[in-house]
Design a protein around this motif. Structure first.
Motif, PDB file in Angstrom:
ATOM      1  N   ASN A  81       0.807  -1.211   0.000  1.00 25.02           N
ATOM      2  CA  ASN A  81       0.000   0.000   0.000  1.00 25.02           C
ATOM      3  C   ASN A  81       0.842   1.263   0.000  1.00 25.02           C
ATOM      4  OD1 ASN A  81      -2.451  -1.329  -0.117  1.00 25.02           O
ATOM      5  ND2 ASN A  81      -2.533  -1.569   2.103  1.00 25.02           N
ATOM      6  N   ALA A 101       3.059   4.004  -2.164  1.00 21.53           N
ATOM      7  CA  ALA A 101       3.284   4.556  -3.501  1.00 21.53           C
ATOM      8  C   ALA A 101       4.413   5.572  -3.389  1.00 21.53           C
ATOM      9  CB  ALA A 101       2.018   5.208  -4.033  1.00 21.53           C
ATOM     10  N   HIS A 112       3.372   8.304  -0.615  1.00 22.62           N
ATOM     11  CA  HIS A 112       2.233   8.156   0.286  1.00 22.62           C
ATOM     12  C   HIS A 112       1.933   6.691   0.572  1.00 22.62           C
ATOM     13  CE1 HIS A 112       0.604   8.250  -3.809  1.00 22.62           C
ATOM     14  NE2 HIS A 112      -0.452   7.587  -3.377  1.00 22.62           N
ATOM     15  N   ILE A 113       1.186   6.525   1.656  1.00 30.03           N
ATOM     16  CA  ILE A 113       0.727   5.207   2.082  1.00 30.03           C
ATOM     17  C   ILE A 113      -0.789   5.218   2.002  1.00 30.03           C
ATOM     18  CG2 ILE A 113       0.605   3.581   4.009  1.00 30.03           C
ATOM     19  CD1 ILE A 113       3.279   4.861   4.982  1.00 30.03           C
ATOM     20  N   ARG A 114      -1.356   4.161   1.448  1.00 32.18           N
ATOM     21  CA  ARG A 114      -2.813   4.026   1.339  1.00 32.18           C
ATOM     22  C   ARG A 114      -3.315   3.175   2.504  1.00 32.18           C
ATOM     23  NH1 ARG A 114      -0.799   1.759  -3.321  1.00 32.18           N
ATOM     24  NH2 ARG A 114      -0.454   3.242  -4.981  1.00 32.18           N
ATOM     25  N   CYS A 115      -4.277   3.705   3.212  1.00 29.76           N
ATOM     26  CA  CYS A 115      -4.927   2.979   4.310  1.00 29.76           C
ATOM     27  C   CYS A 115      -6.431   3.075   4.086  1.00 29.76           C
ATOM     28  CB  CYS A 115      -4.561   3.582   5.660  1.00 29.76           C
ATOM     29  SG  CYS A 115      -2.819   3.545   6.040  1.00 29.76           S
ATOM     30  N   ASP A 128      -9.540   4.410   2.603  1.00 32.04           N
ATOM     31  CA  ASP A 128      -9.847   5.693   1.977  1.00 32.04           C
ATOM     32  C   ASP A 128      -8.889   6.804   2.397  1.00 32.04           C
ATOM     33  OD1 ASP A 128     -11.994   4.565   0.704  1.00 32.04           O
ATOM     34  OD2 ASP A 128     -13.477   5.269   2.154  1.00 32.04           O
ATOM     35  N   ARG A 163      -5.175   8.633   2.950  1.00 28.00           N
ATOM     36  CA  ARG A 163      -3.827   8.721   2.393  1.00 28.00           C
ATOM     37  C   ARG A 163      -2.942   9.457   3.389  1.00 28.00           C
ATOM     38  NH1 ARG A 163      -6.315   5.785  -0.385  1.00 28.00           N
ATOM     39  NH2 ARG A 163      -6.359   5.655  -2.649  1.00 28.00           N
ATOM     40  N   HIS A 185       0.484  11.332   3.164  1.00 33.15           N
ATOM     41  CA  HIS A 185       1.540  11.856   2.299  1.00 33.15           C
ATOM     42  C   HIS A 185       2.680  12.370   3.169  1.00 33.15           C
ATOM     43  CE1 HIS A 185      -0.207  11.956  -1.790  1.00 33.15           C
ATOM     44  NE2 HIS A 185      -1.326  11.810  -1.105  1.00 33.15           N
ATOM     45  N   ARG A 201      -8.415  12.206   3.055  1.00 30.70           N
ATOM     46  CA  ARG A 201      -8.942  11.579   1.848  1.00 30.70           C
ATOM     47  C   ARG A 201      -8.014  11.809   0.659  1.00 30.70           C
ATOM     48  NH1 ARG A 201     -13.599   8.846   2.478  1.00 30.70           N
ATOM     49  NH2 ARG A 201     -14.810   9.525   4.246  1.00 30.70           N
ATOM     50  N   HIS A 202      -8.235  11.043  -0.370  1.00 33.65           N
ATOM     51  CA  HIS A 202      -7.446  11.091  -1.596  1.00 33.65           C
ATOM     52  C   HIS A 202      -7.362  12.515  -2.123  1.00 33.65           C
ATOM     53  CE1 HIS A 202      -6.196  10.068  -5.669  1.00 33.65           C
ATOM     54  NE2 HIS A 202      -5.949   8.844  -5.247  1.00 33.65           N
ATOM     55  N   ASP A 251      -5.928  14.046  -8.460  1.00 34.58           N
ATOM     56  CA  ASP A 251      -4.958  13.390  -9.331  1.00 34.58           C
ATOM     57  C   ASP A 251      -5.559  13.206 -10.717  1.00 34.58           C
ATOM     58  OD1 ASP A 251      -6.732  11.273  -9.114  1.00 34.58           O
ATOM     59  OD2 ASP A 251      -5.271   9.858  -8.316  1.00 34.58           O
TER      60      ASP A 251
END
Length: 66
Positions: A1, A3, A32-35, A37, A39, A41, A58-59, A62
């Motif tokens: 997870n 990026a 960033h790390i996705r958890c 919904d 993020r 950074h 939140r995201h 992009d």
């Protein structure tokens, strides 16, 4: 997870979303790390050996944002 970067579109069209002032210098928190919904950074300050948490939420905008 994890990026290591954001899309080219995000970097060029929405760069302000990822910019932070770190010790008087504008830097970009693109890794960033996705958890789910959420993020997280961050910016890696390789000189000072520090991880700077720049955004948790939140995201950000992009290539899918229009």
């Amino acid at each position: 997870n994890f990026a290591a970067d954001v899309s080219d579109t995000a970097k060029h069209r929405f760069s302000d979303d990822y910019a932070i002032d770190w010790l008087g210098e504008i830097v970009y928190a693109t890794p960033h790390i996705r958890c789910g919904d959420i993020r997280i950074h961050f910016y890696l300050d390789r000189v000072r050996l520090q991880v700077v948490i720049a955004y948790v939420g939140r995201h950000l905008r992009d290539k899918s944002t229009y």
